[in-house]
Design a protein around this motif. Structure first.
Motif, mmCIF file in Angstrom:
data_model
loop_
_atom_site.group_PDB
_atom_site.id
_atom_site.type_symbol
_atom_site.label_atom_id
_atom_site.label_comp_id
_atom_site.label_asym_id
_atom_site.label_seq_id
_atom_site.Cartn_x
_atom_site.Cartn_y
_atom_site.Cartn_z
ATOM 1 N N LEU A 101 -20.812 -76.552 20.954
ATOM 2 C CA LEU A 101 -20.911 -77.801 20.203
ATOM 3 C C LEU A 101 -20.633 -77.499 18.745
ATOM 4 O O LEU A 101 -21.282 -76.649 18.156
ATOM 5 C CB LEU A 101 -22.310 -78.411 20.341
ATOM 6 N N GLY A 106 -21.268 -81.953 16.371
ATOM 7 C CA GLY A 106 -21.593 -81.760 17.778
ATOM 8 C C GLY A 106 -20.545 -82.126 18.805
ATOM 9 O O GLY A 106 -20.870 -82.283 19.978
ATOM 10 N N CYS A 107 -19.266 -82.269 18.431
ATOM 11 C CA CYS A 107 -18.231 -82.456 19.450
ATOM 12 C C CYS A 107 -17.953 -81.098 20.114
ATOM 13 O O CYS A 107 -18.333 -80.065 19.596
ATOM 14 C CB CYS A 107 -16.931 -82.947 18.832
ATOM 15 N N ILE A 108 -17.259 -81.151 21.257
ATOM 16 C CA ILE A 108 -16.913 -79.898 21.914
ATOM 17 C C ILE A 108 -15.509 -79.481 21.485
ATOM 18 O O ILE A 108 -14.537 -80.172 21.782
ATOM 19 C CB ILE A 108 -16.953 -80.051 23.448
#
Ligand code: FES
Lengths: 175, 404
Positions: A101, A106-108
């Motif tokens: 993350l 917190g995006c992948i």
């Protein structure tokens, strides 16, 4: 005299209310904490012998995606000291294991194995193959989950000596 | 105890006990509204009606919605949309109203700014209105979580991560808000509670407060004229209705309000029946997946401008800019140093400020929607700087303004 008594009652009421308010706020705060069942479900064991060099595998720990990237000899050769500190060495092989993350919001991030780097499409953040930031906005490299080396296995969720050392020398934050 | 006489009618019976004649006088027949106001002043009533639509449609959705991470998605997309008769209608009303309500709120806000309706004794009207805006934002966000689609999940992830406060790395706080390490069952349950109970309750309370704030300073008018409401009301009551500058809220002014409301409702139901999809993000029709991020994450259109202020900066600076954007509108009555409560076009530089702010926010909105590639990043960066800059110059240009 009468006023004195009224004043006393006012103060007594105030004190009781204060104690009650603090106590209920404490209870409310605790009610929103993660449940014990959520906390205790936080262990994952990985068999490290199955991974292939420069091929990203996404595992799951505490509901979060975990990146496992086995480094090839050429990749390790290119790394500087700070990069190398992020590697976990098991039976002579170098692995990068980190929480998938983005440390920004917190995006992948996605892995490009030709460029050997991660790109977070959300706001354009980039990381190298060991998860170090190479382009802002992420404030720091990808976090490394607590791990313990157990022969050929890696136990996520348990703090082994290697992990403690990483936290101490600032390679990762404690998550 | 009050003195009760034998009731002559049902009305009289109730009136003796509840004073409904007095209530009616205070709320309607002797609640005075200036005559020189245009249709933009009807937005308050439009909002009240839209809120009622949200409440009613929400109640019907609530009967079939299931706040469980395994069943939530299907309860919305299958049960409500296909099984429940007219379920689609409630959902479309709810979805469209949730989007349109922000359009009307923005019109309402910018009307207030244009006519200076936040000044001189009307500060509380503005502040309570801004509190409503913030609560509505929280209500919209918590509602967006409930279908538990991909955008729900990832918006939840990204927005709660804001509470790690960048460099402070306040991980405990984020996990406390979520009740888990990632958005999961605890998260869905508590956002469900917020959406259907706590926040609507707060909104209803704030609407009451917002109406209350109008009572003493009274509603502003198109020329910013200071009206002696008591003297004008006396004229009106003595029969000089044409000569008075005010009219009664009911039934006189209500007829105009309701006319605007009916035009609005035609537009609204046109959207509900023919263009409901504009309020539904396609990404949210994939069930939530914690191991796959959608390639491009963006909020609903009404949050885009403040999201874009966050985006072009490094984490900490971005968060500060974002925080600034959230609170700065509250301070408008105090940053505007000019006493002139007249329309912007009669205030010199302030008119330029007003239109610059409006255009800048539209630019930010557009940039917030496109992916973070050049030249959009640069445009967004300058638009964000312009936003902050405009607030910094506001006290200066309004101080220079001549008295009206
Ligand atoms: S979340 Fe990755 S760059 Fe913002």
């Amino acid at each position: 005299m009468k006023n004195g008594r009224r004043g006393f009652m006012g103060k007594a009421f105030g004190a009781v209310t204060g104690v009650g308010a603090v106590a209920s706020l404490y209870a409310m705060k605790k009610t929103w904490d993660p449940l014990p069942s959520v906390r205790s479900a936080g262990f994952t064991t990985l068999d490290m012998s199955v991974y292939k060099e420069n091929e990203l595998v996404v595992e799951k720990w505490r509901g979060k995606p975990i990146f496992v990237l086995k480094q090839s000899a050429e990749m390790v050769a290119k790394q500087n000291e700070a990069d190398k500190a992020r590697n976990i060495v098991i039976n002579g092989s170098h692995y990068v294991v980190c929480i998938g993350l983005c440390t920004h919001l917190g995006c992948i991030p996605g892995y490009d194995n030709k460029k050997e780097s991660f790109l977070c499409a959300c706001h354009g953040g980039m990381y190298d193959a060991t998860g170090m930031v190479t382009k802002a906005p992420p404030p720091r490299g990808l976090d490394i989950p607590p791990f313990k080396i157990d022969g050929n296995k890696l136990v996520l969720g348990e703090e082994g000596p290697e992990y403690k050392k990483m936290v101490e020398n600032g390679t990762t934050l404690r998550v | 105890m009050a003195h009760f006489t034998k009731a002559t009618s049902v009305h009289d019976w109730v009136n003796q006990r509840l004073g409904i004649d007095t209530v009616r006088r205070v709320m309607a027949t002797e609640y005075w509204i200036p005559k020189n106001i245009n249709f933009l002043w009807a937005m308050g009533m439009v909002l009240a009606i839209t809120f009622a639509l949200l409440l009613v449609s929400g109640i019907f959705l609530l009967m079939y919605y299931q706040p469980n991470i395994h069943t939530a998605f299907d309860s919305v997309n299958y049960t409500i949309m296909r099984e429940v008769e007219f379920g689609w209608l409630w959902r479309h009303i709810h979805g469209v109203a949730a989007s349109v309500v922000f359009l009307v709120i923005y019109i309402h806000m910018f009307t207030g700014i244009y006519y200076g309706s936040y000044k001189k004794g009307r500060e509380m009207i503005w502040i309570s209105g801004m509190l409503l805006f913030v609560t509505f934002s929280a209500e919209a966000f918590s509602g967006y979580m409930l279908p538990w689609g991909q955008m729900s999940y990832w918006a939840g992830m990204v927005i709660t991560n804001i509470f790690s406060l960048g460099g402070l790395h306040a991980n405990g706080l984020v996990e406390w808000i979520r009740g888990d390490y990632v958005p999961a069952q605890a998260f869905l349950d508590r956002f469900f509670m917020l959406h259907v109970l706590l926040l609507p309750l707060a909104i209803i309370g704030l609407i009451g407060l917002h109406f209350g704030t109008l009572r003493i300073p009274h509603v502003n008018n198109q020329d910013g004229e200071e009206i002696d409401f008591e003297a004008e009301a006396k004229k009106y009551k003595s029969g000089n209705k044409a000569g008075s500058k005010v009219i009664a809220f009911a039934n006189d002014f209500m007829s105009k309000d309701m006319f605007v409301v009916s035009i609005f409702l035609i537009f609204f139901f046109y959207l509900v029946f023919y263009h409901y999809d504009f309020a539904m993000d396609p990404v949210n029709f994939d069930p939530a997946d914690g191991l796959k991020t959608p390639t491009h994450i963006y909020p609903e259109w009404y949050f885009l401008w403040s999201y874009e202020i966050l985006r072009p900066f490094s984490t900490n600076v971005g968060l500060m800019a974002f925080g600034f954007a959230q609170v700065i509108f509250f301070l408008l009555p105090f940053l505007d140093k000019s006493p002139n409560a007249v329309p912007a076009n009669r205030r010199g530089l302030f008119a330029v400020w007003f239109w610059a702010m409006l255009i800048d926010m539209i630019v930010l909105t557009a940039m917030g929607k496109v992916p973070p590639i050049e030249p959009y990043g640069t445009v967004g960066f300058f638009a964000a700087l312009t936003f902050i800059g405009l607030w910094i110059v506001l006290p200066i240009i309004t101080k220079l303004e001549k008295k009206a």
